[in-house]
Design an enzyme around this catalytic site. Sequence first.
Site: not given
Lengths: 208, 289
Positions: A37, A39, A43-44, A70, A84, A110-111, A160
């Site tokens: 989903g 930012s 999600k977290s 990361r 990515r 995010i994916s 981006g």
Amino acid sequence: MSTVGNSTNIFWQESPIGKAERQKLLNQKGCVVWITGLSGSGKSTLACSLSRELNNRGKLSYILDGDNLRHGLNKDLGFKAEDRVENIRRVGEVAKLFADAGLICIASLISPYRKDRDACREMMQDSSFIEVYMNMSLQLCEARDPKGLYKLARAGKIKGFTGIDDPYESPLNCEIELKEKEGECPSPVAMAEEVISYLEDKGFLQNE
Amino acid sequence: MEGLAIRASRPSVFCSLPGLDGDSQRKRPPSDVFLKLPAENRKIVANSASFHPISAVNVSAQASLTADFPALSETNLKERRVNGKEKAENIVWHESSICRCDRQQLLQQKGCVIWITGLSGSGKSTIACALSKALFERGKLTYTLDGDNVRHGLNRDLTFKSEHRTENIRRIGEVAKLFADVGVICIASLISPYRRDRDACRSLLPEGDFVEVFMDVPLPVCESRDPKGLYKLARAGKIKGFTGIDDPYEAPLNCEVVLKHTGEDSSCSPRQMAENIISYLQNKGYLEG
């Protein structure tokens, strides 16, 4: 790209202790809960809540968070398009290892591209890839802006950024979709319970 | 092979370090744990009557895309509002997540990495198998990362070029670290010939959580076994840069366990050697929560 000229020197190592034994030990079935989903979509927060609720039920889970990875495994990757893709691929491969270990692996990132998420789904040989779509409006996510990134993106300081100048491709066929109800977001516990109900129904919280 | 020299001890630290999710050090959290933070760490939330917690504020790697971007302060916070108001005017209540200690309590063991290194044919996979089986019989959760298995998945983009070999080891080290953080006893079984690369993996983990096991078996013995036929191919020049033949193996200088070969007719089985490793783990407290 496979290892050129080397594949004949690589063998599969058999071990007497396999996934079945580990699942029996843990009394659960390994799987990947892939939370995708925008930012700020939560999600977290969901990952955390889910992990806690599972722990309360005596189930072993672990969160793979895009940001955490990361700093470790994926610290050599930047934000170019191919990096990515590689970021998601590696997370998918690690999640697969965790599921093989018998864990409920919660991947929270995010994916944004369907192709990359589907590639991760295909890595799982059985139907133990559970895609959870945090379908929250851009407006809601931007209003939250927990990391201040939307503000920076709007000011043109980040290029981006998903949702602003890079697309988010929503899932077409995910297992669970969580959305606002009458303009309000469900609580993290309520959303976690929905995921847990799904896992329970599908038999992941026991070992037959 | 037989014989076990257990090198004494690096000090071990248990359950006293934050996990990857940045939790505080405690044995078992109550069902709701809140940390008080001063007002300057408070994040202004969207104005909404409904409860919706804000996810963690982190320095995001995405945020560092542009060179002139100022770093955000790094905190791991979630905010909670009760009935649309903050609990107290200058205090923000934050909820914590499951930590390594919680998982260790659940599993009744402590996560660590057993890094088995040695020449091809020295018995790494054999010991890894025996160890995982013996630990399973004790109700302990392990997972084996084998150089070959990982090269089919995570590391399938890597070849055997020098820089890729380093990257292979690095990635396995990072994954092993994650498994250890879960609470799993992660067995990594790979030649890993260079000291620098193994030491780099050691440095990823808290002191004591990296247990290096050296399969100290002479080259002639390994070659006489040649379980995969690779020495034969290397001698025939069909494989280049094969460890032990035309690429060096750097033995550990300071590992936790040395499994030394003392004769092919010895009676020390892989299972017995695994039990010796298990004794080490037991003494260091890894087999309890």
